[in-house]
Design a protein around this motif. Sequence first.
Motif, PDB file in Angstrom:
ATOM      1  N   VAL A 193      10.508   7.530   8.102  1.00 28.84           N
ATOM      2  CA  VAL A 193      11.601   6.595   7.828  1.00 28.84           C
ATOM      3  C   VAL A 193      12.025   6.681   6.362  1.00 28.84           C
ATOM      4  N   GLN A 194      11.036   6.766   5.474  1.00 29.92           N
ATOM      5  CA  GLN A 194      11.375   6.846   4.052  1.00 29.92           C
ATOM      6  C   GLN A 194      12.175   8.097   3.756  1.00 29.92           C
TER       7      GLN A 194
ATOM      8  N   LYS B  12       3.482  10.156 -10.907  1.00 32.19           N
ATOM      9  CA  LYS B  12       3.573  10.183  -9.444  1.00 32.19           C
ATOM     10  C   LYS B  12       4.627  11.162  -8.950  1.00 32.19           C
TER      11      LYS B  12
ATOM     12  N   MET C 114       0.868  -1.196   0.000  1.00 31.74           N
ATOM     13  CA  MET C 114       0.000   0.000   0.000  1.00 31.74           C
ATOM     14  C   MET C 114       0.895   1.232   0.000  1.00 31.74           C
ATOM     15  N   PRO C 115       0.688   2.110  -0.954  1.00 31.09           N
ATOM     16  CA  PRO C 115       1.575   3.295  -1.027  1.00 31.09           C
ATOM     17  C   PRO C 115       1.328   4.218   0.148  1.00 31.09           C
ATOM     18  N   SER C 116       2.375   4.800   0.641  1.00 34.15           N
ATOM     19  CA  SER C 116       2.208   5.736   1.755  1.00 34.15           C
ATOM     20  C   SER C 116       1.786   7.087   1.201  1.00 34.15           C
TER      21      SER C 116
ATOM     22  N   ALA D 116       5.956   5.916   8.869  1.00 33.01           N
ATOM     23  CA  ALA D 116       6.444   5.299   7.624  1.00 33.01           C
ATOM     24  C   ALA D 116       7.053   6.363   6.717  1.00 33.01           C
TER      25      ALA D 116
ATOM     26  N   ALA E   4      16.517  -0.631   8.537  1.00 33.59           N
ATOM     27  CA  ALA E   4      15.215  -0.004   8.257  1.00 33.59           C
ATOM     28  C   ALA E   4      14.147  -0.385   9.282  1.00 33.59           C
ATOM     29  N   ASN E   5      14.061  -1.677   9.616  1.00 32.29           N
ATOM     30  CA  ASN E   5      13.028  -2.106  10.562  1.00 32.29           C
ATOM     31  C   ASN E   5      13.205  -1.450  11.929  1.00 32.29           C
TER      32      ASN E   5
ATOM     33  N   ILE F 124       4.913  12.564   0.661  1.00 31.51           N
ATOM     34  CA  ILE F 124       5.482  13.526   1.599  1.00 31.51           C
ATOM     35  C   ILE F 124       5.432  14.898   0.954  1.00 31.51           C
TER      36      ILE F 124
ATOM     37  N   HIS G 100      12.243   2.097  11.751  1.00 32.18           N
ATOM     38  CA  HIS G 100      10.795   2.230  11.651  1.00 32.18           C
ATOM     39  C   HIS G 100      10.174   2.137  13.046  1.00 32.18           C
ATOM     40  N   ALA G 101      10.626   1.166  13.832  1.00 34.93           N
ATOM     41  CA  ALA G 101      10.119   1.033  15.206  1.00 34.93           C
ATOM     42  C   ALA G 101      10.428   2.286  16.017  1.00 34.93           C
TER      43      ALA G 101
ATOM     44  N   PHE H  85      15.704   7.742   4.936  1.00 38.08           N
ATOM     45  CA  PHE H  85      16.572   6.940   4.077  1.00 38.08           C
ATOM     46  C   PHE H  85      16.890   7.640   2.761  1.00 38.08           C
ATOM     47  N   LEU H  86      15.961   8.429   2.267  1.00 35.18           N
ATOM     48  CA  LEU H  86      16.270   9.211   1.066  1.00 35.18           C
ATOM     49  C   LEU H  86      17.399  10.193   1.360  1.00 35.18           C
TER      50      LEU H  86
END
Lengths: 81, 274
Positions: free
Chosen positions: B114-115, B42, B1-3, B111, B93-94, B6, B97-98, B118-119
Amino acid sequence: MENTETECRAVLTRLYVYLDGEAAEADCAEIGRHLDRCVQCARRFGFERELKELVHRKCGGVTQRTGISDLIRTRLREVTG
Amino acid sequence: MPSPPINALAALSIREWSHLLLFGGIQAPAGVRMGEGDRPAKSRPVGPTRGLVPRDTVGWEAPSMRSSEVTQARDLERDQLGRRFETEALPHANALHAAALRLTPGAADAADLVQECFLRAFAGFGTFQSGTNIKAWLYRILMNTYISSYRKAVREPRTISADSNPEFSLYDAIADTGATPEAQLLDGLPDDEVREALDGLPEQFRIAVLLSDVEGFRYQEIADITGVSVGTVMSRLHRGRKALQHALWDYARKRGLVNEADPWKTPRRNAARS
């Protein structure tokens, strides 16, 4: 004769630093010696250590599969082609 | 599912950073227009395009770099960087995310956070030295991203008891009910209640406990990640743990894991306190 109550108090003010592995070597040795011979402080230390471990287990996310890695890869591909 | 997308401006900035990274800061001369139809729907940007020109394959380059040798070298460099990033950064990443879930209240926001983290990490990865402390580096980026983009007004603690007694001791509270204090007692609390207890802490305490007890960082690393002194880290961690213990005490009482006893009335068994 040593004043164990004072000693206990001195150890307890440094308990967290000791627990976190941040105590200086001399302090470490001194606190360790006290915990070896003081049951009450040893029990308290054991409790704090287990509580820290419990928080780590219950609030950490390393084992959860959230799919976030895939989302990140998708975003990176969008941005860089 | 796309977030959810941003902030578009932030998206443009990250794209720019990536290009600075990948193409060494070379940009097309002003006036070179971008082909509108080539960009996937997109990622169509809002605002100035900076004159980047599409290649035949998906991706962008400045027209002054069309020679195939240069293109191939850049591609190789980018692939290597991408592979290194995959191997070194993505495994965290996990965990990040937590951690993000403890910073922002909403799952979608976390979510996103975190993205974006990382970018930004990828954009700066060219200057990151392999073998140095990547985990701390990533968490620093997470904190900075959180503070600059996601932090609303500083949240009020959700539990009234947080920080009401900076010297609260869960060990003593349990001992004063007559029970032997054992941390396993709190295993009776479901994970999400313990997380709730952490989430209810004032932000600075919550972050200190998160970085130390959940993520395992040392004091100096926490100081580097949050930009404060080690002394401040220690103080926040101490008070944060006490506040968390007080919150856990309330949860434990509600669940009947401990007897209802008033710790302030029962005489203490020994004078020393943690």
